[in-house]
Design an enzyme around this catalytic site. Structure first.
Site, mmCIF file in Angstrom:
data_model
loop_
_atom_site.group_PDB
_atom_site.id
_atom_site.type_symbol
_atom_site.label_atom_id
_atom_site.label_comp_id
_atom_site.label_asym_id
_atom_site.label_seq_id
_atom_site.Cartn_x
_atom_site.Cartn_y
_atom_site.Cartn_z
ATOM 1 N N ASP A 14 -2.682 -1.536 10.331
ATOM 2 C CA ASP A 14 -2.856 -1.506 8.866
ATOM 3 C C ASP A 14 -3.466 -2.787 8.310
ATOM 4 O O ASP A 14 -3.773 -2.861 7.117
ATOM 5 C CB ASP A 14 -1.491 -1.331 8.173
ATOM 6 C CG ASP A 14 -1.021 0.117 8.202
ATOM 7 O OD1 ASP A 14 -1.843 1.006 8.478
ATOM 8 O OD2 ASP A 14 0.170 0.340 7.935
ATOM 9 N N LYS B 123 0.841 -1.203 0.000
ATOM 10 C CA LYS B 123 0.000 0.000 0.000
ATOM 11 C C LYS B 123 0.873 1.249 0.000
ATOM 12 O O LYS B 123 2.050 1.199 0.402
ATOM 13 C CB LYS B 123 -0.943 0.041 1.196
ATOM 14 C CG LYS B 123 -0.279 0.072 2.591
ATOM 15 C CD LYS B 123 0.098 1.429 3.116
ATOM 16 C CE LYS B 123 0.683 1.379 4.531
ATOM 17 N NZ LYS B 123 1.513 2.519 4.885
HETATM 18 O O1 C5P Z 1 -0.618 -1.223 15.098
HETATM 19 P P1 C5P Z 1 0.804 -1.548 14.843
HETATM 20 O O2 C5P Z 1 1.279 -2.731 15.639
HETATM 21 O O3 C5P Z 1 1.138 -1.683 13.395
HETATM 22 O O4 C5P Z 1 1.635 -0.289 15.338
HETATM 23 C C1 C5P Z 1 3.021 -0.318 15.587
HETATM 24 C C2 C5P Z 1 3.377 0.816 16.512
HETATM 25 O O5 C5P Z 1 3.182 2.082 15.860
HETATM 26 C C3 C5P Z 1 2.502 0.896 17.738
HETATM 27 O O6 C5P Z 1 3.029 0.114 18.792
HETATM 28 C C4 C5P Z 1 2.519 2.357 18.092
HETATM 29 O O7 C5P Z 1 3.699 2.664 18.793
HETATM 30 C C5 C5P Z 1 2.623 3.028 16.745
HETATM 31 N N1 C5P Z 1 1.316 3.476 16.228
HETATM 32 C C6 C5P Z 1 0.729 4.608 16.758
HETATM 33 N N2 C5P Z 1 -0.467 5.057 16.261
HETATM 34 C C7 C5P Z 1 -1.066 4.429 15.230
HETATM 35 C C8 C5P Z 1 -0.509 3.276 14.678
HETATM 36 C C9 C5P Z 1 0.703 2.832 15.192
HETATM 37 O O8 C5P Z 1 1.272 5.226 17.690
HETATM 38 N N3 C5P Z 1 -2.217 4.925 14.743
#
Ligand code: C5P
Length: 321
Positions: A143, A19
């Protein structure tokens, strides 16, 4: 015994698309530690290839083979979460041919996880309701839900709240892949330090016209004034060469050039695939990929074709026969 197991073996090769973020605004940090986003996500033609082998078994055994070393592969976690949801034992072997670079903001890992959630129920002869798939996806990563939908979609919340947009016309672009690995978590932490608003509005006025533009099917060349990526500021400070690359894409005639996600990949749209290809020659020192946008219909058609032997045609998410 071995023969009987072989007879139950189902295998399939599926694509796992990347993406880009056509725009990405970070409103502020929420109580749960995540950041509140307003972003438009778009699937593109760059893809990993995933082979999945599924054999019924009393126990859950998940193994992953990948051409890149990845600790704690999210694809394996997705398989375990899905088998757990279905209350099924099975041996699942996943082979991933990675072409989407990691730490580039292209959603490669999230896409791999969604690919497992889409394919496994069909292989197992089970149906998982869309709401349950979305819940499992959101628990795996912010995502992941988008890749259950594909095409062009508005994402709110931490990125998991999705609203599909009408399909804009196919656009062609060049993706630059610098050798800079960005940790999403660290990029958010760095961005957080720069956020000054204490009470961010949930409505961004200049975001709405972009929704209109996309909804009306206006071409990408008209979007520039509405698109931005809030991570550019922190990443460009740290790696000035990324800003130089973006500027070079614009000088080469790209009507819209941006970094994607938390970086470090940059994309530039062009008026034709030829213009994108000619521009790529200006970056001999870099890894680059030509791409086109992949609309929801094509995304789903590619998937359903792969799962033809296991899933009902034209049902989304893919449903077992
Ligand atoms: O959701 P995911 O595991 O992909 O996110 C990885 C890290 O990115 C999270 O632990 C967080 O620190 C940060 N994040 C965030 N806000 C979001 C998405 C991700 O702070 N909307």
């Amino acid at each position: 015994m071995k023969l009987a197991r072989q007879a139950g073996l189902h295998r399939v090769r599926v694509p796992s698309f990347a993406k880009i973020n056509l725009t990405l605004k970070v409103l502020g940090k929420r109580g749960d530690g995540y950041h509140e986003l307003r972003t438009v996500l778009q699937t593109i033609s760059l893809a990993d290839a995933i082979d999945i082998e599924y054999t019924p078994s009393p126990r859950v055994e998940v193994s992953v083979e990948c051409n890149l070393a990845i600790e704690d592969n999210i694809a394996a976690r997705a398989a375990r979460a899905l088998l757990d949801e279905l209350g099924l034992g099975a041996r699942v072997h996943i082979r991933i041919q990675k072409r989407i670079p990691m730490g580039a903001g292209l959603g490669g890992g999230s896409s791999n996880a969604a690919a497992i959630l889409l394919a496994l129920p069909a292989l197992a002869g089970k149906v998982v309701a869309p709401a349950d798939l979305l819940r499992l996806a959101a628990a795996l990563g912010s995502d992941v839900p988008f890749f259950l939908v594909g095409g062009t979609a508005l994402a709110l919340g931490r990125g998991e709240e999705l609203y599909p947009f009408p399909e804009p016309a196919t656009s062609y672009g060049l993706l630059l892949l610098p050798e800079i690995h960005v940790s999403t978590r660290e990029a958010y932490a760095a961005l957080s330090r720069n956020l000054t608003e204490t009470d961010p509005s949930r409505i961004i006025n200049d975001f709405q016209p972009l929704g209109w533009q996309i909804g009306e099917g206006f071409p990408v060349s008209t979007w520039r004034g509405f698109c931005q990526n809030d991570f550019e500021e922190v990443l460009f400070q740290r790696h000035p060469q990324l800003l130089a690359l973006k500027e070079k894409l614009i000088r080469a005639g790209s009507p819209l050039a941006l970094m994607t996600g938390s970086g470090s990949a940059l994309f530039g749209f062009f008026h034709s695939p030829e213009q994108a290809k000619n521009t790529a020659r200006l970056f001999p020192e870099l890894r680059w990929v030509l791409f086109r946008t992949l609309g929801r219909e094509r995304y789903r058609a590619r998937w359903l074709k792969c799962l033809r032997a296991f899933a009902w045609e034209n049902r989304w998410p893919p449903q077992s026969r």
